[in-house]
Design a protein around this motif. Structure first.
Motif, PDB file in Angstrom:
ATOM      1  N   ALA A 102       0.828  -1.208   0.000  1.00 13.91           N
ATOM      2  CA  ALA A 102       0.000   0.000   0.000  1.00 13.91           C
ATOM      3  C   ALA A 102       0.858   1.253   0.000  1.00 13.91           C
ATOM      4  N   ARG A 114       0.772   4.105  -2.976  1.00 18.66           N
ATOM      5  CA  ARG A 114       0.482   5.514  -2.671  1.00 18.66           C
ATOM      6  C   ARG A 114       1.643   6.417  -3.070  1.00 18.66           C
ATOM      7  N   ARG A 115       2.859   5.952  -2.860  1.00 20.31           N
ATOM      8  CA  ARG A 115       4.006   6.765  -3.243  1.00 20.31           C
ATOM      9  C   ARG A 115       4.108   6.891  -4.758  1.00 20.31           C
ATOM     10  N   ARG A 132      -4.133   5.851  -5.504  1.00 18.41           N
ATOM     11  CA  ARG A 132      -4.739   6.105  -4.194  1.00 18.41           C
ATOM     12  C   ARG A 132      -6.049   5.382  -3.930  1.00 18.41           C
ATOM     13  N   ASP A 133      -6.669   4.788  -4.941  1.00 17.70           N
ATOM     14  CA  ASP A 133      -7.945   4.100  -4.721  1.00 17.70           C
ATOM     15  C   ASP A 133      -7.660   2.668  -4.288  1.00 17.70           C
ATOM     16  N   TYR A 139       2.554   6.517   7.128  1.00 17.94           N
ATOM     17  CA  TYR A 139       2.232   6.624   5.705  1.00 17.94           C
ATOM     18  C   TYR A 139       0.729   6.643   5.453  1.00 17.94           C
ATOM     19  N   ILE A 190      -1.782   4.675   6.147  1.00 14.97           N
ATOM     20  CA  ILE A 190      -2.343   3.452   5.566  1.00 14.97           C
ATOM     21  C   ILE A 190      -3.505   2.917   6.390  1.00 14.97           C
ATOM     22  N   LEU A 203      -7.091   3.021   5.284  1.00 17.52           N
ATOM     23  CA  LEU A 203      -7.467   2.223   4.117  1.00 17.52           C
ATOM     24  C   LEU A 203      -7.816   0.787   4.486  1.00 17.52           C
ATOM     25  N   ASP A 218      -3.160  10.020  -8.692  1.00 19.20           N
ATOM     26  CA  ASP A 218      -2.882  11.384  -8.250  1.00 19.20           C
ATOM     27  C   ASP A 218      -2.184  12.219  -9.319  1.00 19.20           C
TER      28      ASP A 218
END
Length: 531
Positions: A30, A34-35, A39-40, A102, A104, A107, A515
């Motif tokens: 995750a 994200r990095r 993001r979904d 981070y 997480i 989520l 993003d």
């Protein structure tokens, strides 16, 4: 069967990426997504908390069996590990910190066991069954690790036992052991940690051993305060230490075991040193020492590290039992020779189903394209993969730890390497506006043949391993647990594998949440030498 949709309208999935498991693997995956700007994401965790093995295993003495400096993400270094080999609670705290740092945790969907994964070819998405409700996702990442679930011990009469049963994977701390007659079945890594911790408080401890295990010295000392201060003030110094710790583990596993044909003398020297020096120093009684000493080469079975396990058998209240168990009685354990020993508390440390065990996917099936069923495949065919991350027949599906998956450094190296690979594929699919990505048959066959050829020179192929009873071997006799390359090779491959080894197909219009932000230093840009 592959799921099919009854509507002509394209269906947008509930999530772009569903990650199964919120342990180190799931959290690491995750973070990487994200990095990279994806993001979904949702992480589905069957338990009521994150942490995976470090949430579940709280038995006495639990801790890492590799240096803690190597047991961390390259981008999230902890400068103040309390000791060289951290205890379980400290590792769990580190996992929690990563999830929070981070962002997480929000989520994660707790108490959400994924009981079925079925590919819908019409809609180009996965249909998951989670706590009896349907959830859809474009991509699925399996982050459940190498040990899927505890393996039920095949022992007659276990249900007849009238005493207390404790499990290494779900220890009940309300049960007191002081002054009780205790038996533990199993002498693997968990048992090696449990046995020295409880021997001093029980009235009697019977240790039932099927296969002895190589146990090496454990240089476990507290971390000097000056070192923690230095690591915090000068992070590059800690990066060097982390890399050194990970490479040291890699030399033992990959350098010696995989390259056994070349380095057999080193392996045999290690075996002799343990047998003739270390075991003699640790165990006084010659008969007991002989029973505790493996007759297979070092590395055939995963070794353990401990300064106290072997010494525990010098205690007058500890007995090593090597006669096979015949049955569990109402009040104890009876061996095949007819000797019954009374027991108040029975501890089961009997191992796990591994990631290529077909039975692990009977209760929670994985069904892909054109009738592909993972349990059936593992049952009827030798395991294969592409870079240990993907398999033909499972579109849009990735595994953090697949066949030939264990990178020789530490678990975090593996997670980062697999995540690099997955991110590359998903982003390329987005660039091509493809809704389906699937590794090609020839690519998987080619990479699997490469791994098998390398393994043909390993201790597991040509060494003295017949009596090891090692989970490194699957039910087909293949050693698919280990990736037969260095961590550097694996990292390089995750950044340079040919994207054309995947087929990119088009289905309903894609709607990826991305993003598009610039990441100053993405994980994939860092080599093991730079971490």
């Amino acid at each position: 069967m592959t799921a099919t949709s009854t509507t002509d309208q394209p269906e947008q999935p509930d999530y772009e990426v569903a990650i199964i498991g919120a342990g180190i693997s799931g959290i690491g995956a995750a973070i990487a997504l994200r990095r990279a700007g994806i993001r979904d994401i949702a992480l589905f965790e069957r338990a009521s908390d994150i942490g995976g093995t470090w949430r579940d295993n709280t038995y006495p003495g639990v801790g890492v069996d590799v240096p803690a400096q190597g047991y961390q993400f390259s981008y999230a270094l902890k400068p103040d590990w309390s000791r060289v080999f951290a205890k379980g609670a400290e590792v769990k705290s580190y996992v929690d910190d990563c999830a929070d740092r981070y962002d997480i945790r929000r989520l994660v969907k707790l108490n959400s066991e994924v009981t079925a994964r079925v590919w819908d070819d019409d809609q180009s998405l996965w249909r998951l069954t989670i706590a009896d409700r349907p959830v859809t996702a474009r991509f699925v990442i399996s982050a459940i690790g190498p040990f899927i679930e505890p393996k039920p011990p095949a022992i007659d009469g276990l249900g007849d036992f009238e005493g207390t049963i404790l499990y290494s994977t779900s220890w009940d701390h309300r049960v007191g052991l002081a002054g009780k007659k205790v038996a533990i079945i199993g002498t693997g890594a968990s048992a090696v940690q449990i046995i020295p911790e409880i021997a001093h408080e029980v009235a009697r401890l019977d240790v039932y051993q099927r296969t002895p295990i190589w146990v090496t010295p454990k240089p476990d000392i507290g971390t000097p305060e000056l070192a923690s201060v230095l690591f915090k003030a000068v992070p590059p110094v800690q990066k060097l230490v982390r890399n050194a710790a990970a490479r040291m583990m890699e030399v033992l596993l990959i350098g010696v075991a995989v390259n056994h044909e070349t380095l057999a003398a080193v392996n045999h020297g290690t075996t002799r040193a343990l047998r003739d020096i270390w075991y003699r120093l640790q165990v006084r009684d010659a008969v007991t020492r002989r029973k505790l000493t493996p007759d297979y080469d070092f590395g055939c079975k995963r070794p353990a590290t401990s300064n106290t396990y072997l010494q525990t058998f010098n205690r007058p209240n500890v007995e090593l039992v090597t006669d096979p168990i015949g049955r569990i009685t109402r009040g104890g354990v009876e061996t095949v020779v007819g000797i019954e020993r009374d027991v108040d508390v029975l501890i089961l440390a009997t191992g796990f189903r591994t990631a290529t065990d077909p039975e692990a996917y009977r209760r929670t099936p994985v069904r892909g394209r054109a009738g592909f069923d993972l349990a059936t495949f593992y049952s009827e065919h030798r395991a294969r993969s592409y870079e240990s991350v993907s398999m033909p027949g499972l579109p849009n599906y990735f595994t953090i730890f697949g066949p030939y998956g264990w990178v020789g450094g530490t678990w975090h190296d593996l997670v980062e390497t697999a995540s690099n690979h997955i991110v590359r594929v998903i982003k390329e699919g987005h660039r091509r506006n493809a809704t389906v990505v699937e590794v090609r048959e020839d690519a998987a066959d080619r990479w699997t043949e490469f791994a098998r050829e390398r393994m043909s020179h390993s201790v597991w192929a040509i060494g003295n391993c017949a009596t090891a009873n090692s989970y490194y071997y699957d039910h087909h006799g293949d050693t698919t647990y280990i990736r037969p390359t260095s961590a550097r090779e694996a990292w390089h491959a995750s950044r340079t594998f040919a994207l054309e080894d995947y087929e990119f197909r088009f289905g309903p219009p894609i709607d990826i949440a991305f993003d598009g932000i610039e990441v100053a230093q993405p994980i994939a840009s860092l080599s093991p030498a730079d971490r």
